[in-house]
Motif scaffolding. Structure first.
Motif, PDB file in Angstrom:
ATOM      1  N   ALA A  50       0.849  -1.193   0.000  1.00  0.00           N
ATOM      2  CA  ALA A  50       0.000   0.000   0.000  1.00  0.00           C
ATOM      3  C   ALA A  50       0.881   1.239   0.000  1.00  0.00           C
ATOM      4  CB  ALA A  50      -0.914   0.007   1.220  1.00  0.00           C
ATOM      5  N   ASP A  51       0.317   2.313  -0.511  1.00  0.00           N
ATOM      6  CA  ASP A  51       0.950   3.629  -0.523  1.00  0.00           C
ATOM      7  C   ASP A  51      -0.023   4.544   0.220  1.00  0.00           C
ATOM      8  OD1 ASP A  51       2.378   5.938  -1.106  1.00  0.00           O
ATOM      9  OD2 ASP A  51       1.691   6.041  -3.186  1.00  0.00           O
ATOM     10  N   VAL A  52       0.380   4.988   1.422  1.00  0.00           N
ATOM     11  CA  VAL A  52      -0.542   5.660   2.331  1.00  0.00           C
ATOM     12  C   VAL A  52       0.111   6.897   2.936  1.00  0.00           C
ATOM     13  CG1 VAL A  52      -1.906   5.370   4.454  1.00  0.00           C
ATOM     14  CG2 VAL A  52      -1.546   3.417   2.932  1.00  0.00           C
ATOM     15  N   THR A  53      -0.654   7.987   3.015  1.00  0.00           N
ATOM     16  CA  THR A  53      -0.208   9.156   3.767  1.00  0.00           C
ATOM     17  C   THR A  53      -0.952   9.150   5.094  1.00  0.00           C
ATOM     18  OG1 THR A  53       0.204  10.454   1.771  1.00  0.00           O
ATOM     19  CG2 THR A  53      -0.078  11.683   3.820  1.00  0.00           C
ATOM     20  N   GLU A  54      -0.209   9.347   6.177  1.00  0.00           N
ATOM     21  CA  GLU A  54      -0.821   9.407   7.507  1.00  0.00           C
ATOM     22  C   GLU A  54       0.026  10.276   8.418  1.00  0.00           C
ATOM     23  OE1 GLU A  54      -1.058   5.463   9.320  1.00  0.00           O
ATOM     24  OE2 GLU A  54       0.462   4.790   7.910  1.00  0.00           O
ATOM     25  N   GLY A  55      -0.554  10.647   9.541  1.00  0.00           N
ATOM     26  CA  GLY A  55       0.163  11.475  10.494  1.00  0.00           C
ATOM     27  C   GLY A  55      -0.783  12.068  11.516  1.00  0.00           C
ATOM     28  N   SER A  56      -0.262  13.009  12.300  1.00  0.00           N
ATOM     29  CA  SER A  56      -1.060  13.717  13.300  1.00  0.00           C
ATOM     30  C   SER A  56      -0.239  14.884  13.832  1.00  0.00           C
ATOM     31  CB  SER A  56      -1.457  12.784  14.463  1.00  0.00           C
ATOM     32  OG  SER A  56      -0.311  12.377  15.176  1.00  0.00           O
ATOM     33  N   GLY A  57      -0.922  15.823  14.451  1.00  0.00           N
ATOM     34  CA  GLY A  57      -0.234  16.920  15.127  1.00  0.00           C
ATOM     35  C   GLY A  57       0.699  17.732  14.251  1.00  0.00           C
ATOM     36  N   GLY A  58       0.362  17.886  12.971  1.00  0.00           N
ATOM     37  CA  GLY A  58       1.192  18.682  12.088  1.00  0.00           C
ATOM     38  C   GLY A  58       2.352  17.931  11.449  1.00  0.00           C
ATOM     39  N   ILE A  59       2.494  16.647  11.747  1.00  0.00           N
ATOM     40  CA  ILE A  59       3.555  15.829  11.153  1.00  0.00           C
ATOM     41  C   ILE A  59       2.894  14.748  10.315  1.00  0.00           C
ATOM     42  CG2 ILE A  59       5.471  14.255  11.610  1.00  0.00           C
ATOM     43  CD1 ILE A  59       5.867  15.784  14.271  1.00  0.00           C
ATOM     44  N   TRP A  60       3.296  14.660   9.060  1.00  0.00           N
ATOM     45  CA  TRP A  60       2.739  13.637   8.179  1.00  0.00           C
ATOM     46  C   TRP A  60       3.870  12.964   7.406  1.00  0.00           C
ATOM     47  CZ3 TRP A  60       3.945  14.063   3.077  1.00  0.00           C
ATOM     48  CH2 TRP A  60       4.329  15.326   2.618  1.00  0.00           C
ATOM     49  N   GLU A  61       3.570  11.759   6.960  1.00  0.00           N
ATOM     50  CA  GLU A  61       4.511  11.065   6.085  1.00  0.00           C
ATOM     51  C   GLU A  61       3.739  10.148   5.153  1.00  0.00           C
ATOM     52  OE1 GLU A  61       7.359   8.286   7.928  1.00  0.00           O
ATOM     53  OE2 GLU A  61       6.031   8.241   9.658  1.00  0.00           O
ATOM     54  N   ARG A  62       4.273  10.016   3.965  1.00  0.00           N
ATOM     55  CA  ARG A  62       3.737   9.061   2.995  1.00  0.00           C
ATOM     56  C   ARG A  62       4.612   7.822   3.100  1.00  0.00           C
ATOM     57  NH1 ARG A  62       1.804  10.523  -3.121  1.00  0.00           N
ATOM     58  NH2 ARG A  62       1.157   8.411  -3.718  1.00  0.00           N
ATOM     59  N   LEU A  63       3.950   6.684   3.297  1.00  0.00           N
ATOM     60  CA  LEU A  63       4.658   5.433   3.540  1.00  0.00           C
ATOM     61  C   LEU A  63       4.304   4.388   2.489  1.00  0.00           C
ATOM     62  CD1 LEU A  63       3.922   5.347   7.343  1.00  0.00           C
ATOM     63  CD2 LEU A  63       6.220   5.391   6.381  1.00  0.00           C
ATOM     64  N   HIS A  64       5.309   3.651   2.063  1.00  0.00           N
ATOM     65  CA  HIS A  64       5.088   2.477   1.238  1.00  0.00           C
ATOM     66  C   HIS A  64       5.108   1.276   2.182  1.00  0.00           C
ATOM     67  CE1 HIS A  64       6.363  -1.025  -1.155  1.00  0.00           C
ATOM     68  NE2 HIS A  64       5.416  -0.565  -1.949  1.00  0.00           N
ATOM     69  N   TYR A  65       3.971   0.592   2.300  1.00  0.00           N
ATOM     70  CA  TYR A  65       3.835  -0.600   3.133  1.00  0.00           C
ATOM     71  C   TYR A  65       4.079  -1.834   2.271  1.00  0.00           C
ATOM     72  CZ  TYR A  65       1.351   1.736   7.025  1.00  0.00           C
ATOM     73  OH  TYR A  65       0.996   2.512   8.091  1.00  0.00           O
ATOM     74  N   ASP A  66       4.890  -2.762   2.762  1.00  0.00           N
ATOM     75  CA  ASP A  66       5.117  -4.029   2.081  1.00  0.00           C
ATOM     76  C   ASP A  66       4.996  -5.144   3.113  1.00  0.00           C
ATOM     77  OD1 ASP A  66       6.045  -6.352   0.849  1.00  0.00           O
ATOM     78  OD2 ASP A  66       7.797  -5.404  -0.041  1.00  0.00           O
ATOM     79  N   TRP A  67       3.923  -5.936   3.003  1.00  0.00           N
ATOM     80  CA  TRP A  67       3.712  -7.058   3.914  1.00  0.00           C
ATOM     81  C   TRP A  67       3.666  -8.377   3.135  1.00  0.00           C
ATOM     82  CZ3 TRP A  67       0.097  -3.351   2.770  1.00  0.00           C
ATOM     83  CH2 TRP A  67      -1.134  -3.759   2.253  1.00  0.00           C
ATOM     84  N   SER A  68       4.448  -8.452   2.057  1.00  0.00           N
ATOM     85  CA  SER A  68       4.490  -9.673   1.245  1.00  0.00           C
ATOM     86  C   SER A  68       5.146 -10.841   1.988  1.00  0.00           C
ATOM     87  CB  SER A  68       5.209  -9.408  -0.085  1.00  0.00           C
ATOM     88  OG  SER A  68       6.515  -8.908   0.142  1.00  0.00           O
TER      89      SER A  68
END
Length: 166
Positions: A50-68
């Motif tokens: 998955a390619d997901v953007t998440e965060g809180s409190g003014g800090i965010w990051e886009r993450l590439h998730y790999d659970w293969s």
């Protein structure tokens, strides 16, 4: 750059924790406090990535998730307002003979600007306990969710059995 190692033993199977980790639906913040719903954006998802953007409190990051790999999950930071370089998370799962699972997480925080470098320094020293608490809380929340689901399944099965007997 800060590298933080965290460990937790849980009654969850690796598959159950990964199911919680990769649940990007509403209410994610109940499982992961640093992933506020208003920041959450799933750009792409398939059965093992998955390619997901998440965060809180003014800090965010886009993450590439790999659970293969069911014993090794990697979250790589691809963009962020504070994190860059080698930032991300690596989860290792090991089943124990008593039915529990060891979860080891390596969190890397490589600040890409002054704010990120300062946050990385804090997380690598006095802020480690904040990450540890968030990790412990996520494990407990997924355990609770899993127990609730199991109880609902049992109750549903009992209702079906009672209905069939009437």
């Amino acid at each position: 750059m800060s590298t933080i190692h965290l460990h937790q033993t849980t009654t969850l199977t690796p598959e159950q924790y990964i199911a919680g980790l990769t649940d990007f639906g509403p209410g994610r913040s109940k499982l992961f406090g640093n992933s506020a719903d208003e920041y959450l954006q799933v750009h792409r998802r398939d059965s093992t990535q998955a390619d997901v953007t998440e965060g809180s409190g003014g800090i965010w990051e886009r993450l590439h998730y790999d659970w293969s790999d069911p014993h090794h999950v990697v979250l790589t930071t691809t963009d962020s307002n504070v994190w860059g370089g080698d930032s991300g998370y690596t989860y290792h799962f090991a089943r124990r003979h008593d039915g529990t699972t060891d979860i080891d997480v390596v969190v890397v925080r490589d600040g890409k600007n002054l704010k990120g470098r300062l946050l990385g320094l804090v997380l690598g020293t006095i802020g480690r306990s904040v990450l540890e608490k968030a990790f412990v809380n996520s494990v407990k929340a997924i355990e609770t969710r899993n127990a609730s689901t199991k109880a609902q399944d049992v109750a549903g099965g009992m209702s079906a059995t009672l209905s069939a007997g009437m």
